[in-house]
Scaffold this motif. Structure first.
Motif, PDB file in Angstrom:
ATOM      1  N   ILE A  41       0.877  -1.167   0.000  1.00 21.71           N
ATOM      2  CA  ILE A  41       0.000   0.000   0.000  1.00 21.71           C
ATOM      3  C   ILE A  41       0.912   1.215   0.000  1.00 21.71           C
ATOM      4  O   ILE A  41       1.953   1.207   0.650  1.00 21.71           O
ATOM      5  N   ARG A  42       0.524   2.251  -0.710  1.00 19.11           N
ATOM      6  CA  ARG A  42       1.305   3.497  -0.706  1.00 19.11           C
ATOM      7  C   ARG A  42       0.654   4.486   0.246  1.00 19.11           C
ATOM      8  O   ARG A  42      -0.553   4.701   0.219  1.00 19.11           O
ATOM      9  N   THR A  43       1.481   5.097   1.084  1.00 17.77           N
ATOM     10  CA  THR A  43       0.994   6.150   1.962  1.00 17.77           C
ATOM     11  C   THR A  43       0.808   7.417   1.128  1.00 17.77           C
ATOM     12  O   THR A  43       1.314   7.504   0.010  1.00 17.77           O
ATOM     13  N   PRO A  44       0.103   8.412   1.653  1.00 13.89           N
ATOM     14  CA  PRO A  44      -0.024   9.671   0.898  1.00 13.89           C
ATOM     15  C   PRO A  44       1.338  10.288   0.549  1.00 13.89           C
ATOM     16  O   PRO A  44       1.474  10.968  -0.455  1.00 13.89           O
ATOM     17  N   GLY A  45       2.351   9.991   1.333  1.00 13.66           N
ATOM     18  CA  GLY A  45       3.700  10.497   1.062  1.00 13.66           C
ATOM     19  C   GLY A  45       4.486   9.647   0.081  1.00 13.66           C
ATOM     20  O   GLY A  45       5.632   9.948  -0.227  1.00 13.66           O
ATOM     21  N   GLY A  46       3.874   8.537  -0.393  1.00 11.86           N
ATOM     22  CA  GLY A  46       4.524   7.690  -1.381  1.00 11.86           C
ATOM     23  C   GLY A  46       5.336   6.537  -0.822  1.00 11.86           C
ATOM     24  O   GLY A  46       5.994   5.819  -1.566  1.00 11.86           O
ATOM     25  N   HIS A  47       5.291   6.342   0.484  1.00 17.53           N
ATOM     26  CA  HIS A  47       6.050   5.248   1.099  1.00 17.53           C
ATOM     27  C   HIS A  47       5.245   3.953   1.041  1.00 17.53           C
ATOM     28  O   HIS A  47       4.033   3.967   1.122  1.00 17.53           O
ATOM     29  N   ARG A  48       5.957   2.837   0.933  1.00 20.04           N
ATOM     30  CA  ARG A  48       5.281   1.531   0.899  1.00 20.04           C
ATOM     31  C   ARG A  48       5.017   1.036   2.314  1.00 20.04           C
ATOM     32  O   ARG A  48       5.840   1.199   3.207  1.00 20.04           O
ATOM     33  N   ARG A  49       3.864   0.406   2.461  1.00 22.45           N
ATOM     34  CA  ARG A  49       3.518  -0.276   3.707  1.00 22.45           C
ATOM     35  C   ARG A  49       2.941  -1.632   3.327  1.00 22.45           C
ATOM     36  O   ARG A  49       2.338  -1.797   2.266  1.00 22.45           O
TER      37      ARG A  49
END
Length: 73
Positions: A41-49
């Motif tokens: 999943i991508r966070t609003p900041g573009g980081h993967r989770r």
């Protein structure tokens, strides 16, 4: 259409946390996600989770394959 909603309370793991579980480098986890081997999943900041349930399921599958693979030839 969007995918079915997951448990809203499910813990999301960082690439570093996933890497620790699999004993690999975090960049390896990112490559797995890019290749579609593990969902992210991508966070609003573009980081993967990564969903903890999916990661733990994948780890359990790999662990059982490793222990059974050497005995079934």
């Amino acid at each position: 259409m969007s995918a079915p909603a997951q448990n809203a309370n499910e813990r999301l793991l960082t690439p570093g946390e996933v890497a620790t579980l699999f004993r690999v480098d975090p960049k390896t986890v990112t490559r797995w996600a890019s290749a579609g081997r593990i969902g992210s999943i991508r966070t609003p900041g573009g980081h993967r989770r990564f969903r903890e349930s999916e990661v733990r399921g994948m780890l359990a599958d790999l662990t059982s394959e490793a222990t059974m693979g050497t005995h079934h030839r």
